[in-house]
Write an enzyme that holds these catalytic residues in place. Structure first.
Site, PDB file in Angstrom:
ATOM      1  CB  SER A  68     -15.068  44.242 -12.523  1.00  0.00           C
ATOM      2  OG  SER A  68     -14.609  43.112 -11.779  1.00  0.00           O
ATOM      3  CG  ASP A  69     -10.799  41.821 -17.157  1.00  0.00           C
ATOM      4  OD1 ASP A  69     -10.646  40.677 -16.684  1.00  0.00           O
ATOM      5  OD2 ASP A  69     -10.414  42.118 -18.300  1.00  0.00           O
ATOM      6  CD1 TRP A  70      -7.636  39.428 -11.131  1.00  0.00           C
ATOM      7  CD2 TRP A  70      -8.388  37.414 -11.731  1.00  0.00           C
ATOM      8  NE1 TRP A  70      -7.111  38.522 -10.246  1.00  0.00           N
ATOM      9  CE2 TRP A  70      -7.559  37.276 -10.590  1.00  0.00           C
ATOM     10  CE3 TRP A  70      -8.970  36.284 -12.283  1.00  0.00           C
ATOM     11  CZ2 TRP A  70      -7.302  36.020 -10.005  1.00  0.00           C
ATOM     12  CZ3 TRP A  70      -8.706  35.037 -11.706  1.00  0.00           C
ATOM     13  CH2 TRP A  70      -7.888  34.915 -10.579  1.00  0.00           C
ATOM     14  N   GLY A  71     -10.039  41.866 -10.817  1.00  0.00           N
ATOM     15  CA  GLY A  71      -9.406  42.816  -9.911  1.00  0.00           C
ATOM     16  C   GLY A  71      -9.619  44.276 -10.233  1.00  0.00           C
ATOM     17  CB  ALA A  72     -11.251  45.998 -13.073  1.00  0.00           C
TER      18      ALA A  72
END
Length: 721
Positions: free
Chosen positions: A266-270
């Site tokens: 995932s991207d950051w926090g996604a």
């Protein structure tokens, strides 16, 4: 370690150890880091304890061989099974030696140098201990309001695909296991992150599946075909579902249809962002959707570690889904040789000799020069060394020329424009004034600029954006230069001296107030560590500009999105029988961009003649050869990017007015003529039909060859099935 050994290792792991492998934490969580394992603020609120940290699978953002080796060593002392960490970072367009931003690299149309820049970035990152780079970013872009256009190579699916392959080759090389100077690539952001509504970052993406497959997916697929080891999910929705939890996109298409068996992160926090998106009630449901979609690594949120065990024990999630995710992570660690050598290429001595070496900086200088695009030149450039120069503007002495994603780059070590010009001509004929700040000015600054310019032969204006004005979370609704800089241009223009504008920016701009005032305009983008030297090379003719735009520059933000490969509509403005009013047009603006895709000037001129086709009938088994004659009709040696487009006049669905199918970079001496050849096959004319079948239609096509997407020679042929 063999596959059998990996199976044994997986069987030895507890369920909590498996889940922790799916966790990616930032450097401050780890003992031995420069932050010494001290976490504060939002990171502290994550509730991560030592039992999770010691079993975590990967680290985000660590750098430097010494730090990474210490973190890895301490981790291996506490991890029960001795499973090494993966170290990942954003090495987008350079590690310490910073190359031009990717949008600029696209404008070089130089696949060899693009690959070389990725190779150098990988080498510097690898000796510093990094294993994975979150690059290439291959999102197709059409809206310059979006700040992250600077990370893309532009608006064309074919060209983006070619650069995607080149960058993956550069990062990973031919043998990632044996070549310690390479890193694993992670293509991003899957999918269609580059098409947010309104150009606003993280915003909704809404398009048909046919458009997604036709225009936005090809570059991701090209990166995977080149061997990219990882894929990063996008923040946005795809068909109403956030990409990170989108089973149809990630498992059905990426995994099953495309057969991708690498690591998906995932991207950051996604993962947790599925809650505010409104498709998950809480972190538990977000974890459920992510694991079912096939997501392997959750970056910087805790949905997996907080909830996967409960979901598995309740029978909601099959533990086999967890096992396959863990196995993919272990297989990547195996491919990188981390079980045998957990420190891989990390080497403090090599850091000293390789990073920012003369060889690396020379390549950065060459690529920065090839990436710059000459947009206007009313016989002002190149400059003469005996001319007195007034260098004026907020970017004249600035080291903020690296771009937002130059994570390890140093502005202090970047060559400013003033430094570059001074090195080229000395200090005697160079006077400098700031003129204004990026977004504000004072009367004293303006007065100093006017005084500085009064005795000069030439005024060179250094203008642009701060790096923070583009990049992630850098969307702008107004894409003109700030008013303070436009006022500076007007003020110095009153002196009636030849004026050159150098632009440092991360997106296409609305250049009203610049292009109509300056006698020459050079788009330098954010050119990287060697920017000042590269621009000086161009200004004084040691290098002839050859860059061509890979993203259109609009006349105004009201046209956006504006791109070359658009549809004709049922009422095209330029039709022979077009009415004056009831056609597809603006009342207050042209339809065409100010500077189209493929546009770029040179200090010489090139003439195109004698476009010929080997046959006027293309068949399934018989390709067609396109030939054009290009002559350097000027007085200077130069490089030209010959561009090859086609148009399908009648399709089952509407087809673009032009589609790039190939290009050639050629160097010609004054008066030299060369034939340039392109081969066109039936496969290149295929597209996604209404039922998503990928095939071609028989009928009439036109070939276009020229220096840009607007000025082309044309010839037609017929495709027969």
């Amino acid at each position: 370690m063999s596959e059998q050994s990996l199976d044994h290792l997986l069987n030895e792991m507890t369920i909590d150890e498996k889940i922790a492998q799916l966790m990616q934490l930032a450097t401050p969580f780890f003992k031995g880091s420069s932050d010494n394992g001290e976490i504060t603020g939002p990171m502290e609120e994550m509730g991560i304890d030592e039992s999770i940290i010691k079993n975590t699978g990967s680290v985000l953002g660590a750098s430097g061989a010494k730090e990474i080796k210490v973190i890895q060593k301490q981790h291996l002392q506490t991890n029960r099974l001795g499973i090494p960490l993966l170290f990942m970072s954003d090495i987008i367009h350079g590690y310490k030696t910073i190359f031009p931003v990717p949008l600029a690299i696209g404008c070089s149309w130089d696949l060899h140098l693009a690959e070389k820049s990725a190779e150098i970035a990988a080498k510097e990152a690898a000796v510093s201990g990094v294993h994975v780079t979150f690059a290439p970013m291959v999102d197709l872009v059409r809206d310059p309001r979006w700040g992250r256009v600077m990370e893309s190579t532009g608006e064309d699916p074919y060209l983006n695909s070619e650069f995607a392959k080149a960058q993956v080759r550069g990062f990973q090389g031919e043998d990632l296991t044996q070549d310690m100077n390479r890193v694993a690539a992670c293509v991003k952001h899957f999918a269609a992150y580059g098409a947010p509504e309104g150009g606003r970052d993280y915003n909704t993406v809404n398009m048909s599946e046919r458009e997604l497959r036709e225009t936005y997916l090809p570059a991701y697929k090209a990166a995977l075909e080149a061997g990219s080891e990882m894929v990063m999910t996008a923040f946005n929705t795809v068909d109403g579902i956030p990409a990170t939890g989108n089973k149809r996109l990630m498992r059905d298409l990426l995994r099953d249809e495309w057969n991708f068996d690498g690591v998906l992160i995932s991207d950051w926090g996604a993962v947790k962002e599925m809650v505010p998106h409104g498709v998950a009630e809480d972190g538990k449901e977000a974890a459920l959707k992510a694991i079912k979609a096939g997501l392997d690594i959750e970056m910087m949120t805790t949905c997996y570690v907080d909830h996967l065990r409960d979901l598995i024990e309740a029978g909601t999630v099959d533990e086999a889904l967890l096992d396959e995710a863990v196995m993919r992570i272990l297989q990547l660690k195996q491919k990188l040789g981390l079980f045998e050598n957990p420190y891989r290429g990390a080497d403090e001595a090599k850091e000293q000799s390789l990073i920012m070496s003369d060889e690396h900086r020379q390549i950065a200088r060459e690529l920065a020069a090839k990436s710059a695009v000459l947009l206007k030149n009313d016989q002002v450039l190149p400059l003469q060394k005996q001319q007195e120069i007034a260098l004026i503007g907020p970017m004249a002495e600035s080291g903020d020329i690296l771009g937002q994603w130059s994570w390890r780059g140093s502005r202090e070590e970047a060559v400013s424009l003033r430094e570059g010009i001074k090195t080229k001509i000395g200090a005697t004929n160079l006077r400098t004034a700031q003129g204004c700040d990026i977004e504000s000015s004072t009367e004293a600054q303006l007065a100093e600029a006017i005084e500085t310019a009064k005795t000069a032969d030439i005024i060179v204006l250094a203008l642009g954006e701060r790096s923070e004005m583009s990049g992630e979370a850098g969307s702008r609704s107004n894409i003109k230069l700030p008013q303070a800089q436009l006022d500076l241009i007007k003020a110095v223009k009153q002196l009636n001296k030849p004026t050159v504008a150098i632009l440092f920016n991360g997106r296409p701009l609305d250049l009203h107030g610049v292009a109509d005032q300056a006698d020459a305009v050079l788009e330098a983008w954010q050119p990287g560590t060697e920017g000042g030297n590269a621009i000086a090379d161009l200004l004084y003719g040691d290098v002839n500009p050859s860059g061509k735009l890979t993203m259109s520059f609009p006349h105004s933000v009201g046209q956006v999105p504006v791109y070359y490969n658009h549809f004709n509509t049922g009422r095209p403005k330029d039709a022979p029988d077009a009415q004056e009013r009831y056609v597809s047009q603006y009342l207050d603006s042209p339809n065409d961009p100010m500077y189209p895709f493929g546009f770029g000037l040179s200090y010489t001129s090139f003439t195109y003649n004698d476009l010929t086709l080997s046959t006027d009938s293309l068949t399934l088994g018989q390709p067609l050869t396109v030939t054009v004659t290009v002559t350097n009709s000027g007085q200077t040696s130069g490089e030209e990017i010959v561009q090859f487009y086609t148009r399908d006049h009648v399709g089952e669905v509407v087809r673009p007015l032009k589609e790039l199918k190939g290009f050639r970079r050629i160097k010609l001496e004054p008066g030299e003529t060369r034939e340039v050849h392109f081969t066109l096959t039936e496969e290149q004319l295929r597209y996604h039909h209404a039922d998503l079948e990928f095939t071609s239609d028989p009928g009439t096509f036109t070939v276009y060859v020229g220096p840009n997407s607007k000025e082309c020679l044309a010839k037609s042929f017929h495709l027969s099935h």
